[in-house]
Motif scaffolding. Structure first.
Motif: not given
Length: 228
Positions: A119-132, A134-138
């Motif tokens: 969903l984010l790619r049209p707004f953030l074309p170079s989007v990359a996913i990172r996982e944390d 310990a905090l339970g989030l992406f």
């Protein structure tokens, strides 16, 4: 008769900008609590906070004698309406008021990380996913953008403060929060981009609120008014 020595908490009092009256205050508060109740010049929100508009001033009091909620709402009204303090609420303590993202989108179902990334790619074309873990989030990060986006599941025990803004959505079996932030503070451009991302999430039945818990209707809602 023994007099109580306990000091009463100060009631935050805001001098409103010229032209702002009870009707505009009520419209704004219904973005915070759609079920707000108005009686003459008093508006009750979240079942316990009273906002009284007396001519050119606004007073915010918590009926439950727990002023922290009223203090935060008073700061929110100042942020959204402008004006100057006659009686300023105390600054929040370290654990009194969480630091929130500029915009938060609540989706009433489970999200796999690839869904917000797509969903984010049209707004953030170079989007990359990172996982944390310990905090339970992406995290969803584009090095070419000022915006950062996070996604996490909101557990039932953590939904109490969302009840007023989200209404029945807060009771969903699954609820995911996508936070959108500009760490340098919103500009007109990043606020508008954050709002367009929120609109894209709307197809999932989401609700978007700002850092104070007010429903967002446009990018302009994320900016402080330019009025004294």
């Amino acid at each position: 008769m023994r007099l109580s020595t306990r000091r009463r908490a100060a009631v935050p009092t805001l001098s409103l900008p010229e032209g702002v009256g009870i009707d505009e205050v009520e419209r704004l508060l219904r973005r915070y609590d759609p079920y707000a109740r108005r009686r003459r010049r008093r508006i009750t929100v979240a079942g316990q906070i009273s906002v009284v508009c007396d001519g050119e001033t606004l007073k915010v009091r918590n009926r439950a004698h727990q002023p922290s909620g009223a203090y935060r709402l008073a700061r929110a009204l100042h942020h959204h309406l402008g004006g100057t303090w006659s009686v300023e609420p105390p600054a929040p303590g370290e654990h009194d008021e969480p630091i929130e993202d500029m915009l938060r989108v609540y989706v009433p179902r489970t999200l796999l990380p690839v869904e917000p990334a797509t969903l984010l790619r049209p707004f953030l074309p170079s989007v990359a996913i990172r996982e944390d873990a310990a905090l339970g989030l992406f995290w969803f990060i584009d090095e070419n953008s000022e915006l950062t986006v996070s996604a996490r599941e909101v557990h039932a025990a953590d939904r109490g403060s969302l009840a007023a803004a989200l209404g029945p959505l807060a009771q969903s079996n699954a609820l995911y929060e996508c936070g959108i932030d500009d760490v340098h503070g919103p500009t007109e451009r990043t606020a508008e981009q954050a709002w367009r991302i929120a609109e894209a999430f709307a197809e999932m039945g989401s609700v978007a609120i700002d850092r104070y818990g007010f429903r967002v209707t446009s990018g302009a809602d994320l900016m402080s008014p330019e009025r004294g």
